[in-house]
Design a protein around this motif. Structure first.
Motif, PDB file in Angstrom:
ATOM      1  N   ALA A   1       4.961   7.069  -6.692  1.00 58.47           N
ATOM      2  CA  ALA A   1       4.233   6.020  -5.975  1.00 58.47           C
ATOM      3  C   ALA A   1       3.499   4.997  -6.823  1.00 58.47           C
ATOM      4  CB  ALA A   1       3.213   6.674  -5.032  1.00 58.47           C
ATOM      5  N   ARG A   2       3.080   5.309  -8.035  1.00 58.44           N
ATOM      6  CA  ARG A   2       2.131   4.410  -8.680  1.00 58.44           C
ATOM      7  C   ARG A   2       2.702   3.693  -9.893  1.00 58.44           C
ATOM      8  NH1 ARG A   2      -2.236   5.487 -12.216  1.00 58.44           N
ATOM      9  NH2 ARG A   2      -4.019   4.104 -11.970  1.00 58.44           N
ATOM     10  N   GLY A   3       3.739   4.282 -10.486  1.00 63.56           N
ATOM     11  CA  GLY A   3       4.503   3.541 -11.491  1.00 63.56           C
ATOM     12  C   GLY A   3       3.934   3.496 -12.893  1.00 63.56           C
TER      13      GLY A   3
ATOM     14  N   GLU B   1      -1.171   5.149  -0.319  1.00 64.91           N
ATOM     15  CA  GLU B   1      -1.227   3.698  -0.515  1.00 64.91           C
ATOM     16  C   GLU B   1       0.167   3.097  -0.562  1.00 64.91           C
ATOM     17  OE1 GLU B   1      -4.322   1.620  -0.752  1.00 64.91           O
ATOM     18  OE2 GLU B   1      -4.458   3.432   0.439  1.00 64.91           O
ATOM     19  N   ALA B   2       1.133   3.861  -1.066  1.00 63.45           N
ATOM     20  CA  ALA B   2       2.507   3.371  -1.134  1.00 63.45           C
ATOM     21  C   ALA B   2       3.130   3.310   0.252  1.00 63.45           C
ATOM     22  CB  ALA B   2       3.343   4.241  -2.052  1.00 63.45           C
ATOM     23  N   GLY B   3       2.419   3.847   1.251  1.00 67.92           N
ATOM     24  CA  GLY B   3       2.900   3.665   2.612  1.00 67.92           C
ATOM     25  C   GLY B   3       3.200   4.926   3.391  1.00 67.92           C
TER      26      GLY B   3
ATOM     27  N   ARG C   1       8.987   4.884   1.546  1.00 73.27           N
ATOM     28  CA  ARG C   1       9.415   3.499   1.727  1.00 73.27           C
ATOM     29  C   ARG C   1       9.730   3.237   3.205  1.00 73.27           C
ATOM     30  NH1 ARG C   1      14.149   2.097  -2.210  1.00 73.27           N
ATOM     31  NH2 ARG C   1      12.723   3.230  -3.560  1.00 73.27           N
TER      32      ARG C   1
ATOM     33  N   ALA D   1       6.536   2.990   5.115  1.00 74.77           N
ATOM     34  CA  ALA D   1       5.843   1.730   4.812  1.00 74.77           C
ATOM     35  C   ALA D   1       6.468   0.586   5.597  1.00 74.77           C
ATOM     36  CB  ALA D   1       5.909   1.429   3.313  1.00 74.77           C
ATOM     37  N   TYR D   2       7.785   0.594   5.663  1.00 79.07           N
ATOM     38  CA  TYR D   2       8.490  -0.488   6.347  1.00 79.07           C
ATOM     39  C   TYR D   2       8.237  -0.435   7.853  1.00 79.07           C
ATOM     40  CZ  TYR D   2      12.148  -3.881   7.349  1.00 79.07           C
ATOM     41  OH  TYR D   2      12.827  -4.991   7.771  1.00 79.07           O
TER      42      TYR D   2
ATOM     43  N   THR E   1       5.594   0.715   9.289  1.00 77.05           N
ATOM     44  CA  THR E   1       4.227   0.246   9.514  1.00 77.05           C
ATOM     45  C   THR E   1       4.178  -1.272   9.520  1.00 77.05           C
ATOM     46  OG1 THR E   1       3.413   2.193   8.346  1.00 77.05           O
ATOM     47  CG2 THR E   1       1.843   0.394   8.658  1.00 77.05           C
ATOM     48  N   GLN E   2       4.843  -1.890   8.536  1.00 79.35           N
ATOM     49  CA  GLN E   2       4.836  -3.347   8.446  1.00 79.35           C
ATOM     50  C   GLN E   2       5.435  -3.962   9.716  1.00 79.35           C
ATOM     51  OE1 GLN E   2       3.468  -5.284   6.224  1.00 79.35           O
ATOM     52  NE2 GLN E   2       4.261  -7.240   7.000  1.00 79.35           N
TER      53      GLN E   2
END
Lengths: 552, 272
Positions: free
Chosen positions: A201-203, A242-244, A443, A446-447, A449-450
């Motif tokens: 998630a954070r990279g 946080e990444a979703g 992912r 997250a999508y 949610t958006q």
């Protein structure tokens, strides 16, 4: 023994531990009562305990810890109020730390800039534009000495958000302590040191998973001997959320990562009851108040089962899930930034009602830039209001027994178990990460949610509802653009002033030790740090040996 | 219409790629081809990839505060490769006062947090000229008639218009005849049975002008944009119309009591 008898036996046992606890940590007040003079009991329990009360809830400080890990919780001591801070130079951050300590903050939490987190010196070309931006730039022991100038390390507990180069920064902390005359055994704090969530998630990863896991178990083993009071890892769901991810995914993936660290530590020969008590967790608190509170309760219950039933840990301290919480950065809006104060207050309250051990409250302006001093103070005051004015800390697990919250807790638990079992089937968290499984699940969430926000199915106040056309823009913190140049100069100066032979010798020894997987690297890194080798030099030495991870 | 190609880049060391990933997925759902370069790309690497992949637009994402130095460097790197014509747009945690600075450095547009992916997608379509904001032309004028055979002599013989084709449209239960006039057409509509809306129209109002049809690009996109603006749609999603087209009607109440049809002909839909 009947259920009623079992219940009263457990209650008596809890009361015994309460007495002991109170001797060490007296309760904050002689008498707790409401504004109307109604006495507030330490704990509220069912009048007629159900069959499964002990199995699913238990008493605070008792397995399965649904109601909290300490027998008296916040009646004795509030959670640690730990505000994550750091920006620009070590000197600037030192000033902010001293300010926050004066304001009543009880623990430090260091944010490092991205070059430090990814093992680059400030003068590396990869660091261009990033020096001092999201945290403080630390290149060498010299910067770390400045960061903790006039802050006695035996008096504060310090949490450091550092992962890939956690061993290097921890060694710097040890070295600063030694210079202040503080024995490493007295040092308290936490290093995040959770590399799996970096891949998920954070990279901010450096090395491939395998050598990364080695560094982590090296730290476990070293700290067991030298820094027994230090939390050697903070297994983090924060960034996963946080990444979703959803709340369920957050705890499921985090606990699955926890299992992977336990497996790695066991494989390296450590004993479960030796290292398990030093594992800590880090969760997020988002807006959906009851689900969040229930999530924390469910996480404790799942972890205690994992430790007791799967790994047969014998010590109760190994069964307890201790966690830090940060309110959800991604829930904050750039629009109508003051509304974020309200969001943060709700999120913080859910963490307190969920029994967190420490808490960071985000500042209202974080969707726009780093917090100003004023915003950081409001965020801290939010916690102090919850602690001192709301009464939320006056009884243990106030939501326990709520039909809704207990049902949510059960449901979150069972859905999280489904994920954990799925990851087990994939071969564990390391394999699941390598296969991109968690990344894909997150992912997708997250999508979704958006899309819900854009369709209006999910309301975000000030963003897709109750919008104001003409908004006043808040004052924002500016990181001095000149800082990068002066930090570059400073690290170059360190390189010229140190003993070059000694620095070189330390790096060569570190390279040789890295080549042998059986060697614990911590003493070598500590030597290099003391010889003022830089974060970049140490990480480059390890890069040569371990290779770099390039994502999937 | 060719498929739009977008490169989404994360310049610098910032590892927060939720925004980049969500946007990549959303643009794909809008029919674009999206290349995501992954984490930790230098401005030069991003420009290189943009040129190699022959993209129409570059989108940059940054949450670490490094946008002021990194975004302009991508623009410079594109210029250095003779690719200054590729527009660069950016998004992330970017304070409002940085926007003029970035635009001054050649960034075409900045989307700050909270911007919808819908708005972003329609912006990109406009930016690369593949979608026009307004309908392109009047595709046809629909005229309700009781019998095409009886109406044709005036249009065909007196006016001298040419009948292009006659066909049945099942979805509307009508028979239609198209007559070309300049770049547009007249569409005579004859109900096939009593269920046809044209039949009801004739009952109520008699013969006459029934609707105006506007030719648009990306009908679905137009519909969702109008929906956002609160325009009432008689068709929530496109339906099959005459002449191999997709159509949807708007409520006349929002258009001064004129029934408006939006239509998109297959041949203009591109290789989506």
């Amino acid at each position: 023994m009947g259920k009623e008898q079992e219940f009263s036996a457990n209650k008596q046992e809890w009361e015994k531990t309460v007495k002991k606890t109170i001797q060490r940590y007296p309760e904050r007040q002689e008498v707790f009562e409401t504004s109307s003079g109604i006495p507030i009991h330490r704990l509220y329990t069912p009048k007629h305990p159900q069959e499964e009360y002990q199995e699913t809830l238990g008493f605070p400080g008792q397995y399965p810890y649904t109601r909290g890990i300490q027998p008296t919780m916040y009646r004795s001591r509030y959670w640690t109020m730990r505000q994550y801070a750091g920006f620009g130079s070590a000197q600037e951050t030192n000033h902010r730390f001293r300010y926050l300590l004066e304001q009543g903050q009880t623990g430090l939490s260091v944010a490092f800039d991205l070059p430090t987190q990814i093992g680059y010196d400030s003068d590396d070309s990869m660091a261009d534009g990033e020096v001092g931006k999201v945290g403080v730039a630390i290149d060498s022991l010299h910067d770390m000495e400045t960061l903790f100038d006039s802050i006695p390390l035996d008096k504060v507990s310090t949490s450091m958000t550092i992962n890939a180069p956690a061993s290097v920064l921890l060694c710097m902390y040890i070295a600063v302590g030694e210079k202040q005359g503080v024995d490493p055994a007295q040092l308290t704090g936490t290093i995040q040191n959770d590399i799996l969530k970096e891949y998920i998630a954070r990279g901010t990863y450096i090395f491939p998973p395998k050598p990364s896991m080695r560094l982590i178990t090296n730290i476990f083993a070293y700290c067991q001997e030298e820094l027994p009071r230090f939390n050697t890892i903070s297994i983090s769901g924060y960034h996963i959320r946080e990444a979703g991810s959803t709340a369920v995914q957050e705890i499921a993936f985090t606990l699955a990562n926890g299992i992977a660290y336990v497996e790695a530590a066991l494989a390296s020969g450590l004993d479960i009851d030796q290292f398990a008590p030093r594992l800590a967790f880090f969760f997020n608190a988002h807006n959906q108040f009851f689900e969040e509170a229930a999530k924390f309760r469910a996480a404790r219950r799942i972890w205690s089962k994992i430790m007791k039933e799967r790994y047969h840990a014998k010590e109760p301290t190994s069964w307890k899930l201790r966690f830090h919480t940060q309110t959800g950065g991604s829930t904050l809006t750039a629009q109508q930034a003051n509304n974020n104060i309200v969001r943060v207050a709700l999120q913080a309250l859910s963490a307190v009602l969920g029994g967190t051990q420490s808490l960071h409250t985000n500042s209202r302006d974080e969707a726009l830039s780093l917090p100003t001093e004023e915003s950081a103070r409001i965020a801290l005051r939010t916690q102090q209001i919850i602690a001192n004015e709301s009464g939320a800390a006056d009884t243990i697990d106030p939501l326990g027994g709520s039909y809704y919250v207990e049902s949510l807790t059960d449901e979150i638990e069972s859905r999280a178990w489904e994920y954990i079992e799925k990851i087990d089937k994939l071969g564990g968290a390391v394999q699941a990460v390598e296969a991109g499984y968690m990344q894909r699940e997150i992912r997708q969430a997250a999508y979704e949610t958006q899309k819900k926000i854009e369709s209006g199915e999910k309301t975000v106040v000030g963003l897709n509802q109750f919008v104001e056309e003409e908004e006043q823009k808040p004052d924002l913190l500016k990181v001095d653009e000149e800082l990068e140049a002066s930090q570059k100069q400073a690290v170059q100066q360190v390189r010229t002033e140190r003993d070059p032979m000694e620095a070189d010798r330390c790096l060569k020894k570190l390279a040789a030790a890295a080549a042998d997987p059986g060697i614990n690297l911590m003493p070598y890194i500590l030597q290099a740090v003391k010889a003022y080798c830089t974060v970049g030099e140490i990480c480059n030495t390890l890069r040569k040996e371990f290779g770099e991870y390039n994502g999937i | 219409m060719k498929q739009i190609r977008v490169l989404i880049g994360k310049a610098g060391l910032d590892g927060h790629d939720r925004g980049a990933l969500v946007i990549a997925q959303a643009l794909r759902d809008h029919g674009m081809e999206v290349i995501y370069t992954g984490l930790r790309q230098s401005p030069e690497e991003i420009a290189q990839a943009a040129v190699q992949e022959d993209v129409d637009v570059v989108g940059l994402s940054s949450l670490s505060g490094s946008h002021r130095s990194l975004f302009p460097r991508v623009v410079e790197a594109l210029r250095a490769r003779d690719a200054a014509d590729i527009p660069v747009i950016g998004g992330g945690v970017i304070p409002a006062e940085d926007i003029p600075y970035l635009e001054g450095k050649g960034i075409t547009k900045i989307f700050t947090s909270g911007a919808s992916t819908e708005a972003l997608a329609s912006y990109i379509k406009r930016l690369v000229g593949s979608a026009s904001v307004s309908p392109k032309k009047i595709a046809h004028i629909g005229i309700a008639v009781r019998a095409i055979n009886k109406s044709l002599p005036f249009y065909q013989d007196v006016l001298g218009l040419e009948v292009e084709k006659v066909e049945m449209v099942d979805s509307e239960q009508v028979k239609v005849a198209f007559l070309r006039i300049g770049e547009t057409r007249l569409e005579l509509l004859e109900p096939l049975n009593e269920q046809s809306t044209i039949h009801r129209f004739l009952d109520k109002k008699g013969e006459g002008v029934h609707h105006l049809a506007f030719e648009v690009d990306d009908l679905e996109e137009r519909l969702s944009e109008y929906r956002r603006q609160g325009i009432r749609l008689l068709n929530e999603t496109p339906v099959a119309g005459a002449d191999n087209s997709q159509i949807a009607f708007l409520h006349p109440g929002d258009a001064s009591q004129v029934l408006i049809e939006l239509c998109q002909h297959q041949e203009t839909e591109g290789d989506k």
